[in-house]
Design a protein around this motif. Sequence first.
Motif, PDB file in Angstrom:
ATOM      1  N   GLY C 162      37.702  34.457  43.593  1.00 29.82           N
ATOM      2  CA  GLY C 162      38.432  33.669  44.583  1.00 29.82           C
ATOM      3  C   GLY C 162      39.510  32.845  43.903  1.00 29.82           C
ATOM      4  N   TYR C 163      40.091  31.944  44.649  1.00 34.64           N
ATOM      5  CA  TYR C 163      41.136  31.087  44.068  1.00 34.64           C
ATOM      6  C   TYR C 163      41.218  29.814  44.907  1.00 34.64           C
ATOM      7  N   GLY C 164      42.001  28.852  44.439  1.00 32.76           N
ATOM      8  CA  GLY C 164      42.218  27.630  45.217  1.00 32.76           C
ATOM      9  C   GLY C 164      40.950  26.825  45.399  1.00 32.76           C
ATOM     10  N   ALA C 165      40.634  26.501  46.657  1.00 30.69           N
ATOM     11  CA  ALA C 165      39.480  25.661  46.943  1.00 30.69           C
ATOM     12  C   ALA C 165      38.154  26.370  46.681  1.00 30.69           C
ATOM     13  N   ASN C 166      38.213  27.472  46.010  1.00 29.37           N
ATOM     14  CA  ASN C 166      37.008  28.177  45.572  1.00 29.37           C
ATOM     15  C   ASN C 166      36.385  27.446  44.389  1.00 29.37           C
ATOM     16  N   PHE C 167      37.263  26.784  43.608  1.00 29.63           N
ATOM     17  CA  PHE C 167      36.815  26.000  42.456  1.00 29.63           C
ATOM     18  C   PHE C 167      35.833  26.769  41.567  1.00 29.63           C
ATOM     19  N   SER C 171      32.404  26.962  45.701  1.00 31.29           N
ATOM     20  CA  SER C 171      32.342  27.210  47.140  1.00 31.29           C
ATOM     21  C   SER C 171      31.178  28.130  47.490  1.00 31.29           C
TER      22      SER C 171
END
Lengths: 218, 218, 218, 218, 218, 218, 218, 218
Positions: C162-167, C171
């Motif tokens: 994933g990316y971004g708010a996946n941290f 997530s």
Amino acid sequence: KRQGFAEIIFGEGKTAEQIISISEALRSKNNQVLITRISKEKAEIVLKACPDFIYNETAQILYWKDQEVSDSNLQGYIAVICAGTSDLRVAEEAAVTAEVLGSKVHRIYDVGVAGIHRLLNNLDEIQHATVSVVVAGMEGALPSVVGGLVSHPVIAVPTSVGYGANFNGLSALLTMLNSCASGISVVNIDNGFGGGYNAVLIHQLAQRGAEKNEDTLF
Amino acid sequence: KRQGFAEIIFGEGKTAEQIISISEALRSKNNQVLITRISKEKAEIVLKACPDFIYNETAQILYWKDQEVSDSNLQGYIAVICAGTSDLRVAEEAAVTAEVLGSKVHRIYDVGVAGIHRLLNNLDEIQHATVSVVVAGMEGALPSVVGGLVSHPVIAVPTSVGYGANFNGLSALLTMLNSCASGISVVNIDNGFGGGYNAVLIHQLAQRGAEKNEDTLF
Amino acid sequence: KRQGFAEIIFGEGKTAEQIISISEALRSKNNQVLITRISKEKAEIVLKACPDFIYNETAQILYWKDQEVSDSNLQGYIAVICAGTSDLRVAEEAAVTAEVLGSKVHRIYDVGVAGIHRLLNNLDEIQHATVSVVVAGMEGALPSVVGGLVSHPVIAVPTSVGYGANFNGLSALLTMLNSCASGISVVNIDNGFGGGYNAVLIHQLAQRGAEKNEDTLF
Amino acid sequence: KRQGFAEIIFGEGKTAEQIISISEALRSKNNQVLITRISKEKAEIVLKACPDFIYNETAQILYWKDQEVSDSNLQGYIAVICAGTSDLRVAEEAAVTAEVLGSKVHRIYDVGVAGIHRLLNNLDEIQHATVSVVVAGMEGALPSVVGGLVSHPVIAVPTSVGYGANFNGLSALLTMLNSCASGISVVNIDNGFGGGYNAVLIHQLAQRGAEKNEDTLF
Amino acid sequence: KRQGFAEIIFGEGKTAEQIISISEALRSKNNQVLITRISKEKAEIVLKACPDFIYNETAQILYWKDQEVSDSNLQGYIAVICAGTSDLRVAEEAAVTAEVLGSKVHRIYDVGVAGIHRLLNNLDEIQHATVSVVVAGMEGALPSVVGGLVSHPVIAVPTSVGYGANFNGLSALLTMLNSCASGISVVNIDNGFGGGYNAVLIHQLAQRGAEKNEDTLF
Amino acid sequence: KRQGFAEIIFGEGKTAEQIISISEALRSKNNQVLITRISKEKAEIVLKACPDFIYNETAQILYWKDQEVSDSNLQGYIAVICAGTSDLRVAEEAAVTAEVLGSKVHRIYDVGVAGIHRLLNNLDEIQHATVSVVVAGMEGALPSVVGGLVSHPVIAVPTSVGYGANFNGLSALLTMLNSCASGISVVNIDNGFGGGYNAVLIHQLAQRGAEKNEDTLF
Amino acid sequence: KRQGFAEIIFGEGKTAEQIISISEALRSKNNQVLITRISKEKAEIVLKACPDFIYNETAQILYWKDQEVSDSNLQGYIAVICAGTSDLRVAEEAAVTAEVLGSKVHRIYDVGVAGIHRLLNNLDEIQHATVSVVVAGMEGALPSVVGGLVSHPVIAVPTSVGYGANFNGLSALLTMLNSCASGISVVNIDNGFGGGYNAVLIHQLAQRGAEKNEDTLF
Amino acid sequence: KRQGFAEIIFGEGKTAEQIISISEALRSKNNQVLITRISKEKAEIVLKACPDFIYNETAQILYWKDQEVSDSNLQGYIAVICAGTSDLRVAEEAAVTAEVLGSKVHRIYDVGVAGIHRLLNNLDEIQHATVSVVVAGMEGALPSVVGGLVSHPVIAVPTSVGYGANFNGLSALLTMLNSCASGISVVNIDNGFGGGYNAVLIHQLAQRGAEKNEDTLF
Ligand SMILES: Nc1ncnc2c1ncn2[C@@H]1O[C@H](COP(=O)(O)O)[C@@H](O)[C@H]1O
Ligand SMILES: Nc1ncnc2c1ncn2[C@@H]1O[C@H](COP(=O)(O)O)[C@@H](O)[C@H]1O
Ligand SMILES: Nc1ncnc2c1ncn2[C@@H]1O[C@H](COP(=O)(O)O)[C@@H](O)[C@H]1O
Ligand SMILES: Nc1ncnc2c1ncn2[C@@H]1O[C@H](COP(=O)(O)O)[C@@H](O)[C@H]1O
Ligand SMILES: [Mg+2]
Ligand SMILES: [Mg+2]
Ligand SMILES: [Mg+2]
Ligand SMILES: [Mg+2]
Ligand SMILES: [Mg+2]
Ligand SMILES: [Mg+2]
Ligand SMILES: [Mg+2]
Ligand SMILES: [Mg+2]
């Protein structure tokens, strides 16, 4: 001297040239120089300019001692204990720091809590130490177990070893700060130097006694 | 039935009235009802409407079983292990959940890692369990030690017990997720129910065998 | 043997030389060796020294089995389920771990919750498994849906996909820990090995029954 | 009017007196007033001063409409979907907001992903909506599943329902932001109003068409 | 088709070979293929195998449309608005996604809130859009200001542009989720695709009306 | 005795009744009992059952010592230093813990870094201590300054005093872990007990010397 | 001019070509151009096209001033203070920014709180500044100490220097935000430019007085 | 005096009695006393003992000035700007602090970015201020917009107003630290006092000029 004995240089983020120039300045004023977190490449450049320095690659430490610095004859020893082979660099940073600063060190490695019997097999050696430095990554549970088994101070060093929900050592750090065992204090993630240094301060106190420390003030 | 046996109600955030009405609906369709996280005050109101229910205050569990539900004669037992007395509510939520759902439970309490000998004194009982539920707060190191001592599955339950850098159970949760010992899986912070439920699923598999589980599908 | 069967080596952060020397030591004492998280480059060096080892590149696993280890004849199978093709490495780490340790594995891949019908098309195969390992990144919702559809234990493995708010997998990890479905427990982010290992422990219990596990204690 | 139709007051943190005085000012300039997050106690005080206002307790909404505001005759409807009964307050905040602002709402409640068949039983009603608002706490997986089943926009509303590693709704929020399904956008944790408001904006666009929106500019 | 029109492939983490094989499979079943997050290097390999595909380097998007796909004659347009030149890649991912999927796009770039007059100079064009996609990094304040100026839906896209306490886009994400302006919903950090896709869904609804959406169900 | 001298009870979360029963059990086996984090209300109930216990309200500590425990005649003293009056409870928890366990304590309070001259005015007393416990909330900078001024070990205790970006003591904790001064180790937020206990362990070592600690092993 | 004097370009993430074209546009409209965060490589390309620009490598700043810009004759000076040599890049970004914008700067470097006497040795120079910029990484305690020693405004600049629980500057940032000393405000981690720019704004106010600032409005 | 003028007491966490005794001590040595964060209840008790003190309930500030303190005749004024009515307490803490310390204050309230025209309507008054304090909660975008409109220093004060992903003011804090506008510095969440105090320091510099500040040193 600010900290009582050797001058310490934090090598990370300094160029070999900067380290050489700081080292030479310190060598003229102190009888010991200790440089931590210095890579083999940088150390080799420094060693050309300062051939009487000694480099320990696993610990990533470069140091020099005036020949006049007499061999340590402290009683007792510091136990440096670590959980797994991945924690080796940090454990050796602690152990070599302590040795360079004049303490005797016993290494008790690869005794993680998931195989508690390896730890218990070394119990006698651990319990007879003056102070312990306990290095662990991943879940960082080793200091809690050691702390419950000994009656001397334990310096806990979390490492960034691990992955996923380890969050670069946060997991081990929080574990150690929350330990149920008494007698444990904690230094920064991967700060083997801090572990070794604190242990030496305590070891020296044990040696020279509480009353005598005022003459080493800066 | 969605989950194979009893219907489960999550009592928190529901009024006594809502719980009564859901319970009555479920009782007519199922032969067991299990309500978790229900306070004494709410339980007493429900008990007036449903006098054949039984309340366990420590576990904060209210349950009912059809008399036709025969006594469990599963072989083996679930070990519910906890670190300190503050973890009791969560440990009992696990233990009572497992008992209501038909498993035999051995409680091994107050065996935290800071006093490893208390744990080792109970080693035989722990090693002979079919599956263990290990409940711990603060540093949450107990599942790692237990996991290294047994060859059966360990369900780890972090609790929010602690203060400061414990961050409401985050510390214990991360410790358990990062365990070096194999054979450990983790449920949510304070989720004693989840620990007990997972253990029962495994216990039942051990009892009926791998081939026979298809006839319980919903 | 600490964990009942094979010795496991965590390959990440170890040199090929270290792995060879540990492997040789273990091979003399055990009848199986399993090395996880080992890159193709390192595996090829190890294979020169240990030509009877087998490397699985997708799973990044290198292993060896004594010829005396009889073929597994366990009843039932482990379902390894994953959401998308990006989760493949972790799913295969789980599947190959389980196979090397002697379990039969059914792979049900690319059945993410955003296309629920692909999952439902495989429902029968999933429901007849003895235990499921469910691997998912991004939102990590797949274990909740699977958990609601089966009555056997589910081991959830969050991935860092994933990316971004996946941290980096946080997530998916939180999603799985908070699942409303009962019967789910969770291992560390990207810990395919842990998923597979836990499933094998449960599968073996289902096979040999609850009473018989004591003779495998270490 | 700033937002096209009614004036909105965020009731939390305002006294009944402040709400009365703002409401009276707005009522003289607008033909609708909508007050969200207002408790029963405060609403009752306001209702004494403004007896023609209407209070919806579950939604914690107080509103007023000029009698001249004609009944909505929008085609289509908004589906407000929620996972569990604990999400009710937020779901009703969305639904009542949408109704007060003139949209038709279909409520599809208690269809969490852990029991996917309840959701699939309502598939037709969900797929024929113009836009969906999907409300979920705990793991927050519902919008991903709904998003994969419909071809209209989905507004996802995470709730703070849950405990432990839920971290007050962070878990559900991250799940929704990381959804693999296309066509999902997210509002703040517990922001039922935002979910309803966005849905109404989209519903009105669907009704009046793309070309006609300029005459409602402020 | 799962999502109503084109099939979408998430290019990141897939090899050129995997993309070619998925693309060819999809091209035979769909009349559009859209690949996001594909680097120039990978795109050039795919283009050798699929010479009728078109690559947009700024947007990092590769796509193909059946010649039978008639030119879009939707009324209205989507405004894609961004704060600074560093947000360009994400803004173009949104804009190109929307264009490939058949919408008309007006780009209003470099209108960050620290120079509010540049934004106000474009007010008319922004207010007449059917729906806006607002892309911003660093403090991420732009969607709040735009949301207060328009009465149509705003899709906010936070970017990871920034440094320090930006925490890879967390700052902009939180800003957007907490916006005081109504009518804003948010997608994942750097998810330009999600912004464009949601805008197209809304744009199409505005075009074909609320009643007509059922015939596009999958 | 697990930790060398007194038995310690963590009073928080235990009822007065539980504390009484544990205290009575311990009193029969030990010559000291120390209960931390016990409120005045609970202490008064315990004091009725155990009238020879002594309660220190500021420190929230209740303790008992066998009359046979001879007065400490340790050389040297522990400096307990704190930044502001809000840190008093934690500082006193450290100081009283140390005194009950037999150490002499010098209190140097209200010497925060924002008024560095107050600290420097006490320099002599601080530098002649055997070990220091430094307690600070908000920015938590005091241990760094003290650590640079002394050559003995410093135990840093972060407190949760502060608001906003203090995040319940996280700010002070991180400051202390990242200190540039050598010779500092850290305990949990608000863990005054841990600070005092570690200091006593070190003080005792300084007193009895490194060789003599083995006879106190458990 | 938006900010009163020079136009500022944030060089990071822009190509040399983009910087050249923006610089040329700005040079025609302004009498100063200041480009921050530009590497030596990029600066050398820009310098070929703009040979009258000047590059400062430590500060990573490239700038140009119209010859008509008269030499600053502001009274007073800005003190730029930093803790260690690793903070140099950020401190120089602040100092050079201030100098280019016309202020006199006194540099007081390497005066970290772990050696408080170095700071006190420079007290007179620090106290006579009009405004101070204080740059510090790791524990970030320096602004608190300086703030307590001066009666002028202090701009605190946290740096990302450190490791482990430093979390890329979070530690220093939180320390500074929580400072007990009054008169401190904070800019983003590593934002030397912001520190210098704010100091210049204040320095100019001190020079021209409160009444006169309206004629510089944009 | 440490900070140049009045002595400041942080009232939170202190009893009325403690405040009275500190106040009386300070009143004898200073000509001003300012107590922040003091509730009405506590203030009333203090006022009984110190009847010449003045209490401002909205600002939660209690203060006293020697009659000899002449009325401020500073030129210019501080603009205190806030986004919404919920930010009032913090904005008034800033405004009253500034007034008590001798500055003229213009309040420009309820001008949040979601209704940018209200802000622009006050542009002239904002631009003519000597320095601005900008207070905002939720998304915290106001300082960025103001910072772009003025050429004087802006002190940004994030508030904890909001819910959900606001995380008690973290959202507004990060927004402000990441502002694209130059000339903004930030104080702690809810720290209205810090905002007002910093503004006064700057205002006084603007009044007395850069050369004259040395005579106020402590
Ligand atoms: N590995 C290390 N980790 C943390 N701190 C260190 C380390 N090595 C040295 N230090 C500290 O850094 C100081 C020297 O920093 P510097 O003046 O930048 O070389 C020493 O006095 C030590 O306190
Ligand atoms: N204490 C608990 N913690 C977590 N989940 C629970 C707990 N008790 C019940 N559950 C789950 O919550 C579901 C019932 O939720 P509800 O329909 O809201 O009553 C059950 O099927 C269980 O999966
Ligand atoms: N740039 C993007 N960011 C987030 N999601 C995307 C992006 N591009 C495609 N997707 C989603 O990813 C799905 C395809 O994933 P995959 O099957 O791994 O190719 C599509 O249906 C979209 O929902
Ligand atoms: N080093 C820096 N850190 C933070 N902001 C900066 C920096 N340098 C320039 N800026 C800001 O960035 C703006 C220019 O951004 P841009 O238009 O992307 O070049 C300037 O007006 C400054 O406010
Ligand atoms: Mg101990
Ligand atoms: Mg095991
Ligand atoms: Mg299930
Ligand atoms: Mg969809
Ligand atoms: Mg709007
Ligand atoms: Mg020191
Ligand atoms: Mg000051
Ligand atoms: Mg400005």
